[in-house]
Design a protein around this motif. Structure first.
Motif, PDB file in Angstrom:
ATOM      1  N   SER A   5      -3.189  -7.547   1.118  1.00  0.00           N
ATOM      2  CA  SER A   5      -3.093  -6.033   2.388  1.00  0.00           C
ATOM      3  C   SER A   5      -4.213  -5.384   1.967  1.00  0.00           C
ATOM      4  O   SER A   5      -3.266  -4.499   0.797  1.00  0.00           O
ATOM      5  CB  SER A   5      -1.300  -5.888   2.508  1.00  0.00           C
ATOM      6  OG  SER A   5      -0.775  -7.535   2.555  1.00  0.00           O
ATOM      7  N   TRP A   6      -4.474  -3.972   3.036  1.00  0.00           N
ATOM      8  CA  TRP A   6      -4.301  -3.156   2.693  1.00  0.00           C
ATOM      9  C   TRP A   6      -3.950  -2.398   2.775  1.00  0.00           C
ATOM     10  O   TRP A   6      -3.067  -1.729   3.891  1.00  0.00           O
ATOM     11  CB  TRP A   6      -6.141  -2.528   4.000  1.00  0.00           C
ATOM     12  CG  TRP A   6      -6.986  -3.414   3.844  1.00  0.00           C
ATOM     13  CD1 TRP A   6      -7.170  -4.700   3.565  1.00  0.00           C
ATOM     14  CD2 TRP A   6      -8.607  -3.116   3.361  1.00  0.00           C
ATOM     15  NE1 TRP A   6      -8.706  -5.285   2.974  1.00  0.00           N
ATOM     16  CE2 TRP A   6      -8.970  -3.877   2.847  1.00  0.00           C
ATOM     17  CE3 TRP A   6      -8.851  -2.285   2.561  1.00  0.00           C
ATOM     18  CZ2 TRP A   6     -10.324  -3.992   2.435  1.00  0.00           C
ATOM     19  CZ3 TRP A   6     -10.059  -1.850   2.066  1.00  0.00           C
ATOM     20  CH2 TRP A   6     -10.851  -2.908   1.632  1.00  0.00           C
ATOM     21  N   LEU A   7      -2.880  -0.866   2.034  1.00  0.00           N
ATOM     22  CA  LEU A   7      -2.585  -0.351   1.942  1.00  0.00           C
ATOM     23  C   LEU A   7      -2.854   0.835   1.115  1.00  0.00           C
ATOM     24  O   LEU A   7      -3.880   1.256   0.260  1.00  0.00           O
ATOM     25  CB  LEU A   7      -0.892  -0.470   1.058  1.00  0.00           C
ATOM     26  CG  LEU A   7      -0.400  -1.768   2.044  1.00  0.00           C
ATOM     27  CD1 LEU A   7       0.178  -2.012   0.582  1.00  0.00           C
ATOM     28  CD2 LEU A   7       0.040  -1.752   3.735  1.00  0.00           C
ATOM     29  N   ASN A   8      -2.468   2.235   1.126  1.00  0.00           N
ATOM     30  CA  ASN A   8      -2.591   3.109   0.978  1.00  0.00           C
ATOM     31  C   ASN A   8      -1.944   3.480  -1.138  1.00  0.00           C
ATOM     32  O   ASN A   8      -0.989   2.236  -0.808  1.00  0.00           O
ATOM     33  CB  ASN A   8      -2.260   4.514   1.683  1.00  0.00           C
ATOM     34  CG  ASN A   8      -0.929   5.440   1.444  1.00  0.00           C
ATOM     35  OD1 ASN A   8      -0.047   4.837   0.663  1.00  0.00           O
ATOM     36  ND2 ASN A   8      -0.214   5.497   2.623  1.00  0.00           N
ATOM     37  N   TRP A   9      -2.700   4.226  -1.867  1.00  0.00           N
ATOM     38  CA  TRP A   9      -2.088   4.452  -2.882  1.00  0.00           C
ATOM     39  C   TRP A   9       0.138   3.744  -3.399  1.00  0.00           C
ATOM     40  O   TRP A   9       0.088   3.127  -3.529  1.00  0.00           O
ATOM     41  CB  TRP A   9      -2.444   4.932  -3.712  1.00  0.00           C
ATOM     42  CG  TRP A   9      -1.710   5.274  -5.182  1.00  0.00           C
ATOM     43  CD1 TRP A   9      -2.773   4.059  -6.428  1.00  0.00           C
ATOM     44  CD2 TRP A   9      -0.229   5.278  -5.890  1.00  0.00           C
ATOM     45  NE1 TRP A   9      -2.073   4.347  -7.676  1.00  0.00           N
ATOM     46  CE2 TRP A   9      -1.227   5.135  -6.898  1.00  0.00           C
ATOM     47  CE3 TRP A   9       0.537   6.699  -5.347  1.00  0.00           C
ATOM     48  CZ2 TRP A   9       0.200   5.625  -8.416  1.00  0.00           C
ATOM     49  CZ3 TRP A   9       1.380   6.716  -6.614  1.00  0.00           C
ATOM     50  CH2 TRP A   9       1.593   6.291  -8.036  1.00  0.00           C
ATOM     51  N   GLU A  36       2.002   3.218  -0.586  1.00  0.00           N
ATOM     52  CA  GLU A  36       2.455   1.714   0.336  1.00  0.00           C
ATOM     53  C   GLU A  36       2.526   0.611  -0.898  1.00  0.00           C
ATOM     54  O   GLU A  36       2.992   0.480  -0.992  1.00  0.00           O
ATOM     55  CB  GLU A  36       2.106   1.802   1.661  1.00  0.00           C
ATOM     56  CG  GLU A  36       2.286   2.644   2.380  1.00  0.00           C
ATOM     57  CD  GLU A  36       0.907   2.724   3.907  1.00  0.00           C
ATOM     58  OE1 GLU A  36       1.784   2.820   4.951  1.00  0.00           O
ATOM     59  OE2 GLU A  36      -0.072   1.693   3.663  1.00  0.00           O
ATOM     60  N   ALA A  37       1.338   0.764  -1.581  1.00  0.00           N
ATOM     61  CA  ALA A  37       1.173  -0.580  -2.831  1.00  0.00           C
ATOM     62  C   ALA A  37       2.089   0.259  -3.813  1.00  0.00           C
ATOM     63  O   ALA A  37       2.643  -1.596  -4.247  1.00  0.00           O
ATOM     64  CB  ALA A  37      -0.807  -0.174  -2.933  1.00  0.00           C
ATOM     65  N   TRP A  58      -6.350  -0.906  -6.274  1.00  0.00           N
ATOM     66  CA  TRP A  58      -5.820  -0.178  -6.633  1.00  0.00           C
ATOM     67  C   TRP A  58      -5.091  -0.215  -7.783  1.00  0.00           C
ATOM     68  O   TRP A  58      -4.875  -1.689  -8.220  1.00  0.00           O
ATOM     69  CB  TRP A  58      -4.126   0.555  -5.820  1.00  0.00           C
ATOM     70  CG  TRP A  58      -4.646   1.277  -4.217  1.00  0.00           C
ATOM     71  CD1 TRP A  58      -4.185   1.047  -3.062  1.00  0.00           C
ATOM     72  CD2 TRP A  58      -4.768   3.050  -4.779  1.00  0.00           C
ATOM     73  NE1 TRP A  58      -4.656   1.977  -2.672  1.00  0.00           N
ATOM     74  CE2 TRP A  58      -4.869   2.721  -3.088  1.00  0.00           C
ATOM     75  CE3 TRP A  58      -6.225   3.182  -5.380  1.00  0.00           C
ATOM     76  CZ2 TRP A  58      -6.263   4.360  -2.447  1.00  0.00           C
ATOM     77  CZ3 TRP A  58      -5.770   5.039  -4.845  1.00  0.00           C
ATOM     78  CH2 TRP A  58      -6.381   5.233  -3.831  1.00  0.00           C
ATOM     79  N   SER A 116      -4.478   8.223  -0.219  1.00  0.00           N
ATOM     80  CA  SER A 116      -4.127   8.008   1.067  1.00  0.00           C
ATOM     81  C   SER A 116      -5.177   6.885   1.223  1.00  0.00           C
ATOM     82  O   SER A 116      -5.272   6.341   2.777  1.00  0.00           O
ATOM     83  CB  SER A 116      -4.165   9.319   2.217  1.00  0.00           C
ATOM     84  OG  SER A 116      -5.351  10.125   2.062  1.00  0.00           O
ATOM     85  N   ASN A 117      -6.186   6.852   0.911  1.00  0.00           N
ATOM     86  CA  ASN A 117      -7.395   5.487   1.423  1.00  0.00           C
ATOM     87  C   ASN A 117      -6.565   4.181   1.126  1.00  0.00           C
ATOM     88  O   ASN A 117      -5.675   4.180   0.742  1.00  0.00           O
ATOM     89  CB  ASN A 117      -8.616   5.455   0.033  1.00  0.00           C
ATOM     90  CG  ASN A 117      -9.495   6.738   0.414  1.00  0.00           C
ATOM     91  OD1 ASN A 117      -9.000   7.555   1.106  1.00  0.00           O
ATOM     92  ND2 ASN A 117     -10.325   6.950  -0.490  1.00  0.00           N
ATOM     93  N   TRP A 118      -7.046   3.255   1.693  1.00  0.00           N
ATOM     94  CA  TRP A 118      -6.723   1.953   1.969  1.00  0.00           C
ATOM     95  C   TRP A 118      -7.631   1.143   0.789  1.00  0.00           C
ATOM     96  O   TRP A 118      -8.640   1.219   0.747  1.00  0.00           O
ATOM     97  CB  TRP A 118      -6.610   1.699   3.482  1.00  0.00           C
ATOM     98  CG  TRP A 118      -5.870   2.204   4.416  1.00  0.00           C
ATOM     99  CD1 TRP A 118      -4.994   3.102   3.993  1.00  0.00           C
ATOM    100  CD2 TRP A 118      -5.159   1.920   5.535  1.00  0.00           C
ATOM    101  NE1 TRP A 118      -4.063   3.607   5.490  1.00  0.00           N
ATOM    102  CE2 TRP A 118      -4.253   2.541   6.151  1.00  0.00           C
ATOM    103  CE3 TRP A 118      -5.797   0.461   5.933  1.00  0.00           C
ATOM    104  CZ2 TRP A 118      -4.438   2.301   7.173  1.00  0.00           C
ATOM    105  CZ3 TRP A 118      -4.872   0.459   7.565  1.00  0.00           C
ATOM    106  CH2 TRP A 118      -4.495   1.078   8.300  1.00  0.00           C
TER     107      TRP A 118
END
Length: 186
Positions: free
Chosen positions: A48-52, A54-55, A93, A154-156
């Motif tokens: 799943s693509w999340l920012n740091w 959220e991950a 990440w 904030s990158n995904w």
């Protein structure tokens, strides 16, 4: 006299059978459900693509943290595992960041300062951000040779959760009036 010996042997055989049955029902694993043992780590690939942030939060909901790195042997095992679990993903990440002090990196999930930092070519570039990402390179066999790069938090990206290895076993508790199962962390 013969009946007493026969009854004693039957009781002993029954007790030994129950003991064997209880010990054979003990299941031991180092990793929680859905996590894979890779070397001495328990890892979960999340596509799943999340920012740091959220991950990191997602991993905490699984009782884990984002991936941390300790040494080259561990990184080689992770490289092999990633080819099957997150095939063709160039970036993912890790828990590494310098959110507290620019240029000094810590593993978020352990709180330890990062001593092993296998930088990708052209890294580190602290002005690119505060979070550490594993970046791979394409080869004829897919993506491999993952190394660390600094990215904006904030990158995904996809990510890997790491759970500290625990010896878990399920044990059967025998009581005359009940049958109960208990999970014990050793």
């Amino acid at each position: 006299m013969l009946w007493h010996q026969l009854i004693a042997c039957a009781v002993l055989a029954l007790a030994l059978t129950q003991l064997h049955s209880a010990s054979s029902q003990t299941a031991t694993s180092k990793c929680a459900k859905n996590f894979t043992e890779v070397g001495d780590q328990c890892l979960l690939a999340v596509n799943s693509w999340l920012n740091w942030y959220e991950a990191d939060r997602y991993c905490h909901t699984k009782g884990a943290g984002l991936l941390s790195l300790k040494n080259d042997t561990q990184l080689q095992l992770i490289n092999k595992w990633l080819n099957t679990s997150l095939a063709n993903q160039l970036e993912l990440w890790t828990s590494g960041n310098s959110l507290g002090q620019k240029g000094v990196y810590f593993w978020q999930n352990t709180g330890e300062q990062s001593r092993y930092l296998p930088w990708a070519t052209g890294q580190p570039r602290p002005y690119d951000g505060d979070c550490l990402m594993l970046t791979g390179t394409y080869s004829g066999l897919g993506v491999g040779n993952y190394r660390l790069a600094i990215r904006n938090c904030s990158n995904w990206a996809v990510f890997v959760c790491e759970q500290q290895s625990q010896n878990r076993s399920t044990r059967v508790c025998l009581k005359p009036e009940a049958f109960e199962m208990a999970q014990v962390v050793v």
